[in-house]
Design an enzyme around this catalytic site. Structure first.
Site, PDB file in Angstrom:
ATOM      1  N   ASP A   8       0.875  -1.164   0.000  1.00 45.04           N
ATOM      2  CA  ASP A   8       0.000   0.000   0.000  1.00 45.04           C
ATOM      3  C   ASP A   8       0.922   1.227   0.000  1.00 45.04           C
ATOM      4  O   ASP A   8       2.123   1.103   0.284  1.00 45.04           O
ATOM      5  CB  ASP A   8      -0.857  -0.042   1.278  1.00 45.04           C
ATOM      6  CG  ASP A   8      -1.582   1.255   1.528  1.00 45.04           C
ATOM      7  OD1 ASP A   8      -2.467   1.582   0.723  1.00 45.04           O
ATOM      8  OD2 ASP A   8      -1.256   1.952   2.513  1.00 45.04           O
ATOM      9  N   TYR A  10      -0.045   5.194   0.886  1.00 45.64           N
ATOM     10  CA  TYR A  10      -0.212   6.262   1.883  1.00 45.64           C
ATOM     11  C   TYR A  10      -0.315   5.687   3.295  1.00 45.64           C
ATOM     12  O   TYR A  10      -1.184   4.867   3.582  1.00 45.64           O
ATOM     13  CB  TYR A  10      -1.458   7.102   1.563  1.00 45.64           C
ATOM     14  CG  TYR A  10      -1.330   7.773   0.211  1.00 45.64           C
ATOM     15  CD1 TYR A  10      -0.431   8.816   0.023  1.00 45.64           C
ATOM     16  CD2 TYR A  10      -2.067   7.329  -0.875  1.00 45.64           C
ATOM     17  CE1 TYR A  10      -0.282   9.404  -1.217  1.00 45.64           C
ATOM     18  CE2 TYR A  10      -1.929   7.913  -2.121  1.00 45.64           C
ATOM     19  CZ  TYR A  10      -1.030   8.953  -2.284  1.00 45.64           C
ATOM     20  OH  TYR A  10      -0.875   9.524  -3.515  1.00 45.64           O
TER      21      TYR A  10
HETATM   22  C1  LAC Z   1      -3.460   3.806  -0.323  1.00 44.94           C
HETATM   23  C2  LAC Z   1      -3.902   4.536   0.931  1.00 44.94           C
HETATM   24  C3  LAC Z   1      -5.282   4.896   1.034  1.00 44.94           C
HETATM   25  O1  LAC Z   1      -4.202   3.024  -0.881  1.00 44.94           O
HETATM   26  O2  LAC Z   1      -3.389   3.927   2.033  1.00 44.94           O
HETATM   27  O3  LAC Z   1      -2.331   4.054  -0.737  1.00 44.94           O
END
Ligand code: LAC
Length: 223
Positions: A8, A10
């Site tokens: 992932d 963010y």
């Molecule tokens: C992503 C965040 C929302 O998907 O964490 O990068």
């Protein structure tokens, strides 16, 4: 031994807390509330987009969520403050442990990927800013799928783009909802629990839990 790792972005690789610092410097005493509300609304709007079937890209959602957060935190969002916050979002630093963990992993021939709610343009901008081009392939943004995690489609799209099967791929994320989504699609889930939070999401517990990315290389060898 795992053959691929998907991340992932963010809150996992990209240090979203920088937004809090900038918000606090613009609006002393209000930055934390603005930051928290902004992040919550961002996800709420993304999930509303998926659940209603009316797609809105994550950059549009991010800007709309910022407008809401500023009103809620009772601050006057000038044009220049808005630009500064959005620009900060595009140029977030990575967490200090990212490069150190990635270098040996990439060097050992593992496929590294990103699956994010961000658009590909947003992701590429932040990757370039941190000089991490060349580490991740594929980088899958939500605008490619037009559906947001934790719906199944993004994880299925990721599975199609990896050379390893989901069962041989670690999916690393800081978010419980993302652990749940990846787990349902058959990935081996790693919860990056940087702040020692309790796991309370009913059902899907992560396969592994780590407190920092330094714990990732040994986990890759063990899995
Ligand atoms: C992503 C965040 C929302 O998907 O964490 O990068």
């Amino acid at each position: 031994m795992a053959s691929a790792i998907a991340f992932d972005s963010y809150g996992t690789l990209f240090q979203t807390e920088r937004l809090r610092q900038v918000a606090e410097s613009l609006y002393p005493g209000r930055g934390d509330e603005l930051f928290r509300t902004w992040r919550e609304k961002q996800l709420e709007y993304a999930w509303a987009s998926t659940l209603t079937g009316a797609y809105h890209d994550f950059w549009t959602i991010t800007a709309a969520a910022l407008t809401y957060a500023a009103a809620k935190a009772n601050v006057h969002l000038t044009g220049s403050a808005r630009r500064r916050l959005l620009q900060t979002h595009l140029t977030l630093p990575v967490y200090p442990d990212v490069r150190k963990a990635l270098t040996p992993l990439a060097g050992s021939g593992l496929q590294l990927a990103i699956l994010s709610e961000g658009t590909l343009t947003m992701l590429r901008c932040t990757i370039r800013q941190n000089d991490l081009q060349g580490y991740f392939d594929p980088v899958i943004g939500s605008d490619e799928i037009r559906t947001y995690k934790p719906a199944a489609q993004p994880y299925q799209a990721l599975a199609l783009r990896l050379t390893a099967a989901p069962a041989d791929t670690l999916f690393v994320t800081a978010h419980a909802w993302d652990v749940a989504g990846a787990g349902v699609s058959g990935f081996r889930t790693v919860w990056l629990n940087r702040h020692g939070e309790p796991w309370t999401l009913p059902g899907a517990a992560p396969d592994s839990e780590i407190r920092g990315l330094a714990e990732l290389p040994p986990l890759v060898r063990a899995r």
